[in-house]
Motif scaffolding. Structure first.
Motif, PDB file in Angstrom:
ATOM      1  N   VAL A  15       0.851  -1.184   0.000  1.00 26.81           N
ATOM      2  CA  VAL A  15       0.000   0.000   0.000  1.00 26.81           C
ATOM      3  C   VAL A  15       0.885   1.232   0.000  1.00 26.81           C
ATOM      4  O   VAL A  15       1.856   1.302   0.766  1.00 26.81           O
ATOM      5  N   ARG A  16       0.578   2.206  -0.839  1.00 28.38           N
ATOM      6  CA  ARG A  16       1.332   3.456  -0.876  1.00 28.38           C
ATOM      7  C   ARG A  16       0.375   4.626  -0.683  1.00 28.38           C
ATOM      8  O   ARG A  16      -0.694   4.681  -1.295  1.00 28.38           O
ATOM      9  N   HIS A  17       0.781   5.577   0.167  1.00 28.50           N
ATOM     10  CA  HIS A  17       0.041   6.818   0.378  1.00 28.50           C
ATOM     11  C   HIS A  17       0.832   7.943  -0.265  1.00 28.50           C
ATOM     12  O   HIS A  17       1.995   8.182   0.092  1.00 28.50           O
ATOM     13  N   LEU A  18       0.215   8.653  -1.204  1.00 28.91           N
ATOM     14  CA  LEU A  18       0.916   9.688  -1.948  1.00 28.91           C
ATOM     15  C   LEU A  18       0.346  11.063  -1.651  1.00 28.91           C
ATOM     16  O   LEU A  18      -0.864  11.231  -1.497  1.00 28.91           O
ATOM     17  N   GLY A  19       1.245  12.044  -1.590  1.00 31.17           N
ATOM     18  CA  GLY A  19       0.871  13.443  -1.477  1.00 31.17           C
ATOM     19  C   GLY A  19       1.224  14.169  -2.755  1.00 31.17           C
ATOM     20  O   GLY A  19       1.849  13.610  -3.663  1.00 31.17           O
ATOM     21  N   ALA A  20       0.852  15.459  -2.827  1.00 27.65           N
ATOM     22  CA  ALA A  20       1.080  16.222  -4.061  1.00 27.65           C
ATOM     23  C   ALA A  20       2.561  16.319  -4.401  1.00 27.65           C
ATOM     24  O   ALA A  20       2.936  16.393  -5.573  1.00 27.65           O
ATOM     25  N   ASP A  21       3.427  16.323  -3.401  1.00 29.74           N
ATOM     26  CA  ASP A  21       4.856  16.441  -3.668  1.00 29.74           C
ATOM     27  C   ASP A  21       5.471  15.116  -4.102  1.00 29.74           C
ATOM     28  O   ASP A  21       6.667  15.060  -4.411  1.00 29.74           O
ATOM     29  N   ARG A  22       4.677  14.061  -4.143  1.00 30.24           N
ATOM     30  CA  ARG A  22       5.225  12.750  -4.517  1.00 30.24           C
ATOM     31  C   ARG A  22       4.472  12.161  -5.699  1.00 30.24           C
ATOM     32  O   ARG A  22       4.471  10.946  -5.912  1.00 30.24           O
ATOM     33  N   VAL A  23       3.854  13.011  -6.505  1.00 22.88           N
ATOM     34  CA  VAL A  23       3.056  12.519  -7.610  1.00 22.88           C
ATOM     35  C   VAL A  23       3.899  11.769  -8.633  1.00 22.88           C
ATOM     36  O   VAL A  23       3.422  10.847  -9.307  1.00 22.88           O
ATOM     37  N   ARG A  24       5.188  12.127  -8.746  1.00 18.02           N
ATOM     38  CA  ARG A  24       6.025  11.431  -9.721  1.00 18.02           C
ATOM     39  C   ARG A  24       6.238   9.969  -9.350  1.00 18.02           C
ATOM     40  O   ARG A  24       6.532   9.144 -10.209  1.00 18.02           O
ATOM     41  N   GLU A  25       6.093   9.672  -8.059  1.00 22.67           N
ATOM     42  CA  GLU A  25       6.276   8.280  -7.639  1.00 22.67           C
ATOM     43  C   GLU A  25       5.143   7.384  -8.141  1.00 22.67           C
ATOM     44  O   GLU A  25       5.282   6.159  -8.135  1.00 22.67           O
ATOM     45  N   LEU A  26       4.043   8.001  -8.572  1.00 19.32           N
ATOM     46  CA  LEU A  26       2.907   7.200  -9.013  1.00 19.32           C
ATOM     47  C   LEU A  26       3.248   6.384 -10.252  1.00 19.32           C
ATOM     48  O   LEU A  26       2.906   5.208 -10.345  1.00 19.32           O
ATOM     49  N   ASP A  27       3.908   7.003 -11.221  1.00 16.81           N
ATOM     50  CA  ASP A  27       4.279   6.259 -12.427  1.00 16.81           C
ATOM     51  C   ASP A  27       5.196   5.091 -12.092  1.00 16.81           C
ATOM     52  O   ASP A  27       5.041   3.990 -12.637  1.00 16.81           O
ATOM     53  N   ASP A  28       6.154   5.320 -11.193  1.00 14.48           N
ATOM     54  CA  ASP A  28       7.046   4.225 -10.791  1.00 14.48           C
ATOM     55  C   ASP A  28       6.249   3.106 -10.127  1.00 14.48           C
ATOM     56  O   ASP A  28       6.501   1.911 -10.373  1.00 14.48           O
ATOM     57  N   ALA A  29       5.298   3.487  -9.287  1.00 17.24           N
ATOM     58  CA  ALA A  29       4.501   2.476  -8.597  1.00 17.24           C
ATOM     59  C   ALA A  29       3.685   1.642  -9.583  1.00 17.24           C
ATOM     60  O   ALA A  29       3.572   0.418  -9.448  1.00 17.24           O
ATOM     61  N   LEU A  30       3.132   2.302 -10.615  1.00 18.60           N
ATOM     62  CA  LEU A  30       2.332   1.572 -11.591  1.00 18.60           C
ATOM     63  C   LEU A  30       3.202   0.640 -12.426  1.00 18.60           C
ATOM     64  O   LEU A  30       2.786  -0.475 -12.773  1.00 18.60           O
ATOM     65  N   ARG A  31       4.405   1.082 -12.749  1.00 13.63           N
ATOM     66  CA  ARG A  31       5.315   0.196 -13.492  1.00 13.63           C
ATOM     67  C   ARG A  31       5.681  -1.024 -12.640  1.00 13.63           C
ATOM     68  O   ARG A  31       5.768  -2.152 -13.128  1.00 13.63           O
ATOM     69  N   THR A  32       5.864  -0.777 -11.338  1.00 12.51           N
ATOM     70  CA  THR A  32       6.179  -1.901 -10.437  1.00 12.51           C
ATOM     71  C   THR A  32       5.012  -2.875 -10.358  1.00 12.51           C
ATOM     72  O   THR A  32       5.202  -4.104 -10.343  1.00 12.51           O
ATOM     73  N   ALA A  33       3.790  -2.339 -10.311  1.00 12.89           N
ATOM     74  CA  ALA A  33       2.612  -3.203 -10.243  1.00 12.89           C
ATOM     75  C   ALA A  33       2.493  -4.080 -11.477  1.00 12.89           C
ATOM     76  O   ALA A  33       2.042  -5.230 -11.398  1.00 12.89           O
ATOM     77  N   ALA A  34       2.901  -3.554 -12.642  1.00 12.01           N
ATOM     78  CA  ALA A  34       2.798  -4.323 -13.879  1.00 12.01           C
ATOM     79  C   ALA A  34       3.669  -5.561 -13.855  1.00 12.01           C
ATOM     80  O   ALA A  34       3.370  -6.560 -14.507  1.00 12.01           O
ATOM     81  N   THR A  35       4.741  -5.514 -13.082  1.00 19.47           N
ATOM     82  CA  THR A  35       5.666  -6.657 -13.031  1.00 19.47           C
ATOM     83  C   THR A  35       5.569  -7.444 -11.726  1.00 19.47           C
ATOM     84  O   THR A  35       5.693  -8.667 -11.730  1.00 19.47           O
TER      85      THR A  35
END
Length: 942
Positions: free
Chosen positions: A52-72
């Protein structure tokens, strides 16, 4: 707020299950204090499939990384709280990522919360939204117990729950303001429980500025909503009152829909009103009174009453008179609020009690049972006149009959009759009829007939002749309204006067106290002045005719029942009053005129909606559902029951909801949806056991047994039905058990135990001989064929088929199936194939999937390959319920929206949708939408 409720946990769990097949994204919104943050925390705690990841506005770039990780690496839950507070570029990036999750089918779940007091940001437009509603009263009470460690008086707890209106934060804030002594009920509570300070604290910085900018429009809207108690207000009235431009831009906390203005958050609206200065509130009400269409109408007088500062007994009298005027077009909800205000301004306790009683009556009609209960408590003190206390008990009985133990309802009605008899005989008669309703619901035919008996008549023994529905009433003036049976009522017996049913007989007495099925339908006009009327109420002739007709039917004297029932039918069809129309529909079923009954029922539903009588809607829909079942149209019955269940739950009518659950279980048992049968039957039984609803319980058990029979489990079906239909303490409701006899006979014969069914067939013959039901004659012949010797069965089956013209596809197909089985076992294969193919087609026509499979299996056993429905496309492989869900999903509905439409849980929808994907070999909702669209274009049948 860190706590949570069972309902919220269940909602989160269902959402997480649904998101696996629902695109993986949800925008969670709701008014301030509804628990959006707690919702995310609960989701994070319950998520078991991955990190589980909790994201704030200053960490929006981490979302793309998280989605790529989920794909694998597999599933992932991403939680974003208060996304509306992010800057525009970050919101855009978040919206783009959410769209990717939905379209790509990534194994990720994205939950983001936004404020519900303003429009959803355009960056999130198109994403599925979940709006958190208020807590139910039960869950709110649990939250109070949690917040106080159980140290709260029940009466205080109820007041807190009512004042907070289901808002968790408001509830906790209100609890924290009270001392231990106040919570324990040892000291008086501060009034109001939820004041401006509490509201402002929960609403936070969402309140507007002072009047002069947009504040005038907001305060005027809040005043309009506050006075009427509705969710919205007439936009034209508000704009005239504050001089706003009709088409001008609105503050973001307001929304305009079809000429109505509402606050996006009801809590913000309450806070706007509470936090305004008293003189500003009074000015808003004066402006609204001046802008009202009629200066002496209920709405104008109501606003004037909120603008006064001192005693106003004259205004209160005028307001009460206007609210009680039957010619006034006001809705029951508006009358309720006007009478509550008039009671607040009353000059003495007697006036206050009478107005609270009248307000309770209209609250009940408006579908606000909890408000009605509270007002009844205020109107029944020992110092009040007997007429007021009797009127309160009359209403209390009606409330309990719709949502409470029916034995308690009966006692309230009997007490009301005793209190009202000296001064209000007509109201006392209504109370007595209400007691009969309650006795019928509890399965006590002797008490029901006793209540219907005129005072001059000697005791008599009821004749067991027909299977009909329980008389029940949800309105303030209850009365017994016969409706005809689920399978036919008394049909044409009242008009035809069959020779075997004209008088009680020794043979009929063997059947027991079985009576015609009667529907408890709201039947009288509201009490005009908050107390029992001194003269005959409007519609007294109709009520008397219905009482006389029903009593005659109970006694088997259909020759005496025909004329009064005919008068009831004709009077109602020439009017527009929903209660009288429901009486007419009831009489039509008693007379065996199903078409007239359906017409009157449909008109009654339309009239109830037009008049704003929310309490009548679920009853009218219940009536229509049973009438459709009687006519053999189970799919239409299901449609009415699904809507009726929703309206009953909104109106707080659990007993009515139990009957809708029973209808849905019966319909599902025909379609072969075993899981739905179990879900609705258990829901019906849950309320039936707690409230003593013998009829709903019998119907639920019958539905479960019929599902067993459809699935090819006759031994299980016979075991369920045996106690219901055979004499003994466990026999089903006296007005319903006869309906299950044909199923029991079929189950017993198919299980190799025909000897157990012989006696009940003779009982069934007594009822069928009355001509009570177009299906009964054919069903009786089918039962006799199942038990007959081989040389007699052939002719009996043929005679049964000859009587099925008016019995509907399902019953005819059942006879064809049983006859086809009988022919096949005697090696008359060509005749058997003809019958079995007719049965299969009949079952498919009415959506009885499992029964159609039985016919197909018999065809194969007889050496024939049944025709397939390949021309119907891939969707023909789905069950009826799966088809309904597939269609809803193809229209863009979420799992929760589908569940709401079909009156099932989201877990059930998710279960069926998984099976749809597995059956059709699909991987996503997008593929399902394409398949449905493709087959619709090619003309495939859904």
């Amino acid at each position: 707020m860190t706590g949570h409720t069972t309902a919220r946990q269940q909602q989160v769990a269902e959402l997480l299950d649904a998101l696996h097949t629902d695109g993986g994204v949800r925008v969670v919104t709701g008014e301030p204090g509804c628990g959006r943050t707690t919702f995310l925390k609960t989701a994070a705690r319950l998520f078991r499939d991955g990190p589980v990841r909790h994201l704030g506005a200053d960490r929006v770039r981490e979302l793309d990384d998280a989605l790529r990780t989920a794909a694998t690496d597999g599933p992932l839950l991403v939680c974003v709280d208060d996304a509306h507070l992010w800057d525009a570029p970050s919101r855009a990036a978040l919206g783009h990522a959410a769209a990717r999750v939905r379209e790509s089918g990534l194994p990720a779940v994205l939950l983001l919360t936004v404020a519900g007091h303003r429009p959803v940001d355009r960056e999130f437009t198109g994403l599925p939204v979940l709006r958190l509603g208020p807590l139910t009263p039960g869950d709110a009470a649990l939250l109070v117990e949690e917040a106080t460690d159980g140290a709260v008086d029940p009466a205080v707890r109820e007041e807190l729950v009512t004042a907070a209106e289901g808002n968790p934060a408001l509830l906790r804030a209100s609890v924290q303001r009270l001392s231990p002594a106040q919570l324990a009920g040892a000291r008086s509570l501060s009034r109001p429980l939820v004041d401006a300070e509490v509201l402002a604290g929960v609403a936070g910085g969402r309140l507007p500025g002072p009047p002069g900018e947009c504040g005038d429009l907001l305060l005027t809207t809040a005043a309009a909503v506050r006075a009427t108690g509705e969710e919205d207000a007439d936009a034209g009235l508000v704009q005239r009152a504050c001089g706003a431009v009709a088409e001008g831009p609105l503050p973001e906390v307001l929304a305009r829909t079809e000429g109505r203005l509402r606050f996006r958050s009801a809590l913000v609206g309450r806070a706007v009103y509470a936090c305004a200065l008293p003189e500003h509130r009074r000015a808003a009400h004066r402006a609204l009174a001046g802008a009202a269409a009629e200066a002496d109408g209920v709405l104008a007088l109501l606003h004037r009453s909120w603008a006064v500062t001192g005693p106003a007994s004259g205004l209160a009298d005028a307001l009460a008179a206007a609210a009680a005027d039957p010619a006034c077009p006001a809705t029951p909800a508006l009358r309720h609020h006007a009478l509550v205000r008039a009671a607040d301004l009353a000059r003495d306790d007697a006036d206050r009690a009478r107005r609270n009683l009248a307000a309770a009556e209209h609250a009940l009609l408006a579908g606000r049972a909890s408000d009605a209960r509270r007002l009844l408590d205020l109107a029944r003190g020992p110092a009040e006149p007997a007429s007021v206390r009797g009127g309160a008990e009359l209403l209390r009985g009606a409330v309990l009959l719709a949502d409470g133990p029916v034995d308690d309802a009966r006692e309230s009605f009997l007490l009301a009759a005793e209190l009202l008899a000296p001064t209000a005989p007509h109201a006392a008669a209504r109370a007595t009829l209400g007691a009969a309703d309650a006795a019928w619901s509890a399965g006590d035919p002797a008490a029901c007939l006793s209540a219907l008996a005129p005072t001059y008549a000697p005791p008599v023994t009821p004749l067991a002749t027909a299977c009909v529905r329980v008389p029940r009433t949800d309105t303030p003036e209850p009365s017994v309204v016969p409706a005809g049976s689920l399978a036919g009522g008394v049909g044409g017996s009242a008009a035809k006067t069959p020779r075997r049913c004209g008088q009680p007989s020794r043979r009929a007495a063997r059947v027991g106290a079985t009576a015609p099925r009667a529907a408890g339908i709201p039947s009288t006009a509201p009490v005009p002045d908050g107390g029992p009327p001194s003269g005959p109420p409007q519609g007294a002739d109709v009520a008397r005719d219905h009482r006389d007709g029903m009593r005659a039917v109970l006694l088997g004297r259909f020759d005496l029942a025909a004329h009064p029932l005919r008068r009831v039918l004709e009077r109602g069809l020439h009017g527009t009053d929903p209660a009288t129309l429901l009486r007419s529909a009831a009489a039509a079923l008693m007379l065996g005129e199903v078409t007239a009954a359906r017409r009157a029922g449909a008109r009654a539903l339309a009239a109830a909606r037009t008049s704003g009588s929310a309490a009548l809607e679920p009853r009218a829909l219940e009536y229509l559902a049973y009438a459709e079942l009687r006519a053999g149209r189970h799919q239409l019955a299901r449609t009415h029951a699904e809507e009726g269940l929703r309206t009953a739950e909104r109106a707080g009518q659990r007993n009515t909801a139990a009957h809708h659950h029973a209808v849905l279980a019966l319909a599902a048992s025909i379609e072969g949806e075993a899981d739905l049968v179990g879900e609705h039957a258990e829901a019906a039984l849950h309320t039936a056991r707690r409230h003593g609803l013998a009829q709903a319980a019998t119907l639920a058990h019958w539905a479960a047994a019929r599902a067993d029979l459809g699935a090819g489990r006759p031994r299980e079906a016979a075991a369920r039905l045996g106690p219901l239909v055979r004499p003994g303490a466990r026999r089903g409701h006296f007005a319903v058990w006869m309906l299950a006899v044909p199923c029991f006979v079929e189950a017993a014969a198919s299980a190799g135990r025909p000897q157990y069914a012989a006696a009940v067939v003779e009982d069934f013959a007594l009822w069928a001989a009355c001509g009570a039901d177009p299906q009964a004659a054919a069903q009786l012949l089918r039962c006799r064929a199942l038990l007959a010797a081989p040389d007699a069965a052939d002719e009996l089956y043929l005679r049964a088929l000859g009587r099925h013209d008016d019995a509907g596809d399902f019953e005819r197909a059942r006879t064809e199936l049983l006859y086809g089985k009988w022919l096949r076992r005697r090696r008359r294969l060509r005749e058997a194939r003809t019958r079995l193919e007719e049965a299969r087609i009949g079952f498919e026509r009415c959506g009885a999937g499992l029964w159609a499979q039985q016919a197909a299996a018999e065809l194969r056993a007889g050496g024939a390959a049944p025709a397939t429905a390949t021309e119907a496309g891939e969707l023909a492989r789905l069950t009826p319920q799966q088809l309904r869900i597939a269609r809803c999903v193809a229209e863009g509905a979420t799992n929760r929206e589908v569940a709401f439409r079909l009156s099932v849980s989201t877990r059930t929808v998710d279960y069926h949708l998984r099976n749809v994907f597995a059956t059709l070999g699909l991987r996503s909702r997008v593929e399902l939408v394409r398949l449905v669209e493709q087959e619709e274009k090619t003309g495939a049948r859904l």
